[in-house]
Design a protein around this motif. Structure first.
Motif, short mmCIF file in Angstrom:
data_model
loop_
_atom_site.label_atom_id
_atom_site.label_comp_id
_atom_site.label_asym_id
_atom_site.label_seq_id
_atom_site.Cartn_x
_atom_site.Cartn_y
_atom_site.Cartn_z
N TRP A 82 -10.18 3.20 57.40
CA TRP A 82 -11.31 2.61 58.40
C TRP A 82 -10.02 2.62 59.54
CZ3 TRP A 82 -8.22 -1.47 53.78
CH2 TRP A 82 -9.02 -1.17 52.57
N ARG A 83 -9.47 2.86 60.04
CA ARG A 83 -9.36 2.96 61.90
C ARG A 83 -10.56 3.69 62.36
NH1 ARG A 83 -6.03 0.62 64.00
NH2 ARG A 83 -5.92 2.70 65.78
N TRP A 135 -0.29 5.42 57.22
CA TRP A 135 -1.14 6.19 57.10
C TRP A 135 -1.49 7.20 56.36
CZ3 TRP A 135 -1.55 5.82 63.43
CH2 TRP A 135 -1.70 4.64 63.22
N ALA A 170 -6.14 2.37 54.77
CA ALA A 170 -6.03 2.10 55.86
C ALA A 170 -6.52 2.94 57.21
CB ALA A 170 -3.66 1.23 55.87
N ARG A 193 -4.40 -2.07 50.66
CA ARG A 193 -3.62 -2.92 51.79
C ARG A 193 -4.18 -2.07 52.79
NH1 ARG A 193 0.29 -3.11 47.94
NH2 ARG A 193 1.52 -1.99 49.74
N ASN A 194 -4.47 -2.93 54.42
CA ASN A 194 -4.11 -2.28 55.45
C ASN A 194 -3.03 -2.73 55.90
OD1 ASN A 194 -5.26 -1.38 57.97
ND2 ASN A 194 -6.62 -2.93 58.42
N ASP A 195 -2.01 -2.37 56.04
CA ASP A 195 -0.75 -1.66 56.15
C ASP A 195 -0.14 -0.70 57.07
OD1 ASP A 195 -1.03 0.38 54.41
OD2 ASP A 195 0.77 -0.94 52.62
#
Length: 216
Positions: free
Chosen positions: A166-167, A144, A163, A139-141
């Motif tokens: 992906w940054r 980190w 997450a 989940r992109n919650d």
């Protein structure tokens, strides 16, 4: 590794020109060391670069198992030693407390996407320290960091989460052995991230990915 080094240097210089600094996520292991002779001759102001370690064993920096310690050793004596390194291990704290300290260190760096992430693939498909069949979330919650025992050796690992990974503006993905290539093919064939963690590179929210083979 020369092509990969050229792309890393270009990403760093572009970020420095635009914002005055560059943020690079960096893989542990032996393969990134091979990039250093090429990067050492590049025209980059490394004092304006901050490396974030993608994962770490919960061991002191002077341990031969420490990713941060190893990186500091192989950068020593090169122009890259002027770069900042933001590690995930916190001396004097246990993992439960240390993960909070590490979150605080990386929060300000990941307030905008990293300029480039150099990431490796394990023979079991793991990426950073996200291993198959463990409890990390795709989940992109906004969480980190993730901590868990290594599935074989049992030592505590701390890792950037999907997450956090992906940054990034883009990934260079090190696929340097036949076994690692098999894992990438499994991901392409639809194997889920829980079984083949490198499949997080194929998530719709993932940044553009470029594969780096043994001769790149």
């Amino acid at each position: 590794m020369q092509r990969a080094a050229l792309e890393i240097a270009a990403a760093a210089n572009n970020a420095i020109e635009q914002r005055g600094r560059a943020i690079l996520v960096w893989s542990g292991g032996n393969t990134p060391r091979r990039l250093i002779p090429y990067l050492a001759t590049s025209d980059v102001d490394w004092s304006r670069v901050n490396f974030i370690l993608g994962d770490e064993r919960w061991v002191p920096l002077d341990s031969p198992q420490s990713n941060e310690g190893e990186m500091r050793r192989y950068l020593a004596g090169t122009p890259l030693q002027s770069a900042a390194i933001t590690g995930l291990f916190t001396p004097g704290l246990d993992p439960a407390a240390g993960i909070g300290a590490a979150k605080a260190r990386i929060a300000g760096l990941l307030d905008q996407p990293a300029d480039l992430s150099l990431l490796g693939v394990g023979d079991d498909g793991h990426i950073a320290s996200l291993f198959p069949e463990q409890g990390w979330s795709t989940r992109n919650d906004g969480e980190w960091l993730y901590s868990a025992p290594h599935p074989v050796s049992g030592e505590t690992r701390i890792s950037l989460t999907p997450a956090a990974l992906w940054r990034s503006a883009r990934w260079l993905l090190l696929v340097t052995t036949p076994a690692k290539s098999v894992q990438w093919e499994l991901a392409l064939s639809g194997s889920p991230p829980t079984r083949t963690p490198v499949a997080i590179a194929l998530d719709p929210g993932a940044p553009p990915v470029e594969l780096i083979g043994p001769d790149a």
